[in-house]
Scaffold this active site. Structure first.
Site, PDB file in Angstrom:
ATOM      1  N   CYS A  64      11.731  -1.764  -1.598  1.00 36.35           N
ATOM      2  CA  CYS A  64      10.333  -1.552  -1.963  1.00 36.35           C
ATOM      3  C   CYS A  64       9.667  -0.511  -1.055  1.00 36.35           C
ATOM      4  O   CYS A  64       9.994   0.662  -1.120  1.00 36.35           O
ATOM      5  CB  CYS A  64       9.589  -2.879  -1.981  1.00 36.35           C
ATOM      6  SG  CYS A  64       8.049  -2.823  -2.935  1.00 36.35           S
ATOM      7  N   GLN A 100      10.624   3.567  -0.201  1.00 39.96           N
ATOM      8  CA  GLN A 100       9.739   4.734  -0.183  1.00 39.96           C
ATOM      9  C   GLN A 100       9.750   5.417   1.179  1.00 39.96           C
ATOM     10  O   GLN A 100       9.770   6.658   1.267  1.00 39.96           O
ATOM     11  CB  GLN A 100       8.322   4.295  -0.555  1.00 39.96           C
ATOM     12  CG  GLN A 100       8.210   3.730  -1.952  1.00 39.96           C
ATOM     13  CD  GLN A 100       6.939   2.927  -2.159  1.00 39.96           C
ATOM     14  OE1 GLN A 100       6.045   2.914  -1.309  1.00 39.96           O
ATOM     15  NE2 GLN A 100       6.853   2.230  -3.279  1.00 39.96           N
ATOM     16  N   GLU A 115      16.061  -9.851  -3.937  1.00 40.76           N
ATOM     17  CA  GLU A 115      15.984 -11.249  -3.484  1.00 40.76           C
ATOM     18  C   GLU A 115      15.160 -12.105  -4.431  1.00 40.76           C
ATOM     19  O   GLU A 115      15.095 -13.329  -4.268  1.00 40.76           O
ATOM     20  CB  GLU A 115      15.373 -11.302  -2.074  1.00 40.76           C
ATOM     21  CG  GLU A 115      13.861 -11.317  -2.009  1.00 40.76           C
ATOM     22  CD  GLU A 115      13.197  -9.995  -2.357  1.00 40.76           C
ATOM     23  OE1 GLU A 115      11.969  -9.959  -2.487  1.00 40.76           O
ATOM     24  OE2 GLU A 115      13.925  -8.988  -2.496  1.00 40.76           O
ATOM     25  N   GLY A 170       0.750  -1.246   0.000  1.00 37.98           N
ATOM     26  CA  GLY A 170       0.000   0.000   0.000  1.00 37.98           C
ATOM     27  C   GLY A 170       0.778   1.293   0.000  1.00 37.98           C
ATOM     28  O   GLY A 170       1.938   1.373  -0.420  1.00 37.98           O
ATOM     29  N   HIS A 194      13.020  -5.772  -6.103  1.00 37.52           N
ATOM     30  CA  HIS A 194      13.296  -6.862  -5.159  1.00 37.52           C
ATOM     31  C   HIS A 194      14.550  -7.637  -5.561  1.00 37.52           C
ATOM     32  O   HIS A 194      14.482  -8.549  -6.384  1.00 37.52           O
ATOM     33  CB  HIS A 194      12.096  -7.812  -5.101  1.00 37.52           C
ATOM     34  CG  HIS A 194      10.944  -7.267  -4.338  1.00 37.52           C
ATOM     35  ND1 HIS A 194      10.708  -7.575  -3.015  1.00 37.52           N
ATOM     36  CD2 HIS A 194       9.970  -6.398  -4.705  1.00 37.52           C
ATOM     37  CE1 HIS A 194       9.625  -6.925  -2.601  1.00 37.52           C
ATOM     38  NE2 HIS A 194       9.163  -6.212  -3.611  1.00 37.52           N
TER      39      HIS A 194
END
Length: 374
Positions: A263, A267, A349, A238, A347
């Site tokens: 991610c 932010q 990973e 979100g 990402h």
């Protein structure tokens, strides 16, 4: 059994139900990954979303107990073109339909996912509803319009852990499963759980870190009292703006301990540094996003899952822009060297996805090593 997917703007798709029967509301998004539906289902970052897979056949690998990124699925609903009820994979333990039913995930199959994705690309991600109990398009459209939007909601509190815990599991290998690294523990890392994926933790463990995972609202003073060598800011679902408590804690940690964010963590770091974020029209979700690494001018193919991005003009004077998305030029990475902090939007990973960016975990350990020397 029949099922209906209705969007808030009035577009309706007819299909067949699979998984759990019922009715769910969420923001309808799409993922372009060709594999990895099980990892996608269990990624907490999809909380509040109805996920559409663009690959036409889903379920042909079945489901197993190893390829999960959290304890359960977190998404609101699942949309596929063609569900395969007869998986053919030596690692399969059950069908996707059974897995969704057991976990209460409502699914719909047999609709035109290409048309749905094109509609989202043209009109943007929006609220929608899947139902196998109410088949009235007018009723469902009304419910979708009345549902709260994703913007302004703190979904982190729905997925974060309740208590701190230690994570010891390493990376997976064929025939051996997940490892238990027994080498020297070089670094103590505190990982904020905003909706963390297990494969992130596995990479940190494999890199020689003793990882303590803490709830999203853990005060900075408690983290510093653990005397960590580094702090990790995880992915999560979100809008980052309402997660103000995390931003406050990050500000208090900056300059005191090395920080690495992925991610949502990226932010939140940008917001803590004084930047701003905005909602993308339909987001980046898939395992094929090209990202330019500014330092080397090399292109990394990355795994991504986000609907918000950092506003370039708000952060370029506050941090170095290290990575750029080549599809739409959005910010994919930042670094603040004096404060020993960096982050990426994608990402590294993977799980699922390519492994082009695994070097970032080594970069984090190198940063912690320099901090130890000081």
């Amino acid at each position: 059994m029949k099922a209906v997917l209705a969007l808030a703007d009035g577009r309706v798709f007819l299909g067949k139900a699979f998984g759990a029967c019922g009715e769910v509301v969420g923001e309808v998004v799409f993922n372009t990954s060709m594999t990895g539906y099980q990892e996608i289902l269990t990624d907490p970052s999809y909380c509040g979303e109805i996920v559409t897979m663009t690959y036409p056949q889903i379920g042909n690998c079945g489901v197993n107990s190893e390829d999960v990124e959290s304890s359960r699925p977190h998404l609101s609903g699942f949309v596929v073109k063609e569900y395969c009820d007869f998986p053919s994979n030596w690692r399969s333990e059950k069908t996707l339909d059974a897995y969704l039913s057991e976990n209460g995930v409502v699914g719909i199959q047999g609709l035109d996912t290409r048309a749905l994705v094109r509609h989202i690309r043209d009109h943007g991600a929006q609220n929608g509803i899947i139902s196998s109990i109410d088949l009235s398009p007018e009723s469902l459209i009304t419910k979708a319009r009345q549902a709260p939007p994703l913007v302004g909601r703190d979904l982190v509190q729905e997925v974060t852990c309740k208590e701190p815990y230690q994570f010891h599991e390493g990376l997976w290998s064929l025939g051996n499963g997940y490892s238990c690294p027994e080498g020297e523990v070089r670094f103590k890392v505190v990982a904020y759980d905003f909706g963390i994926k297990r494969n992130i933790l596995r990479h940190l463990t494999e890199a020689g870190c003793r990882v303590t995972v803490v709830p999203a609202s853990t005060p900075a003073r408690e983290v510093l009292a653990m005397r960590p060598d580094g702090v990790f800011l995880s992915n999560g679902p979100g809008d980052p703006e309402p997660v103000s408590y995390a931003q406050d804690n990050i500000r208090q940690l900056l300059g005191k301990v090395p920080i690495f964010g992925i991610c949502l963590g990226h932010q939140l770091l940008a917001l803590a540094l004084g930047g701003k974020t905005f909602k993308l029209k339909f987001g980046h979700r898939g395992g094929n996003q090209p990202v330019l690494r500014q330092e080397t001018s090399r292109v990394e193919i990355t795994s991504q899952n986000h609907g918000f991005a950092v506003e370039a003009g708000s952060i370029e004077d506050r941090a170095v822009l290290t990575h750029i998305n080549l599809n739409d030029q959005t910010i994919e990475g930042i670094e603040h060297q004096p404060l020993a902090a960096f982050s990426v939007q994608y990402h590294p990973e993977a799980s699922p996805g390519p492994h082009d960016a695994r070097y970032l975990f080594e970069r984090f350990t190198a940063l912690m090593a320099r901090h130890q020397q000081k």
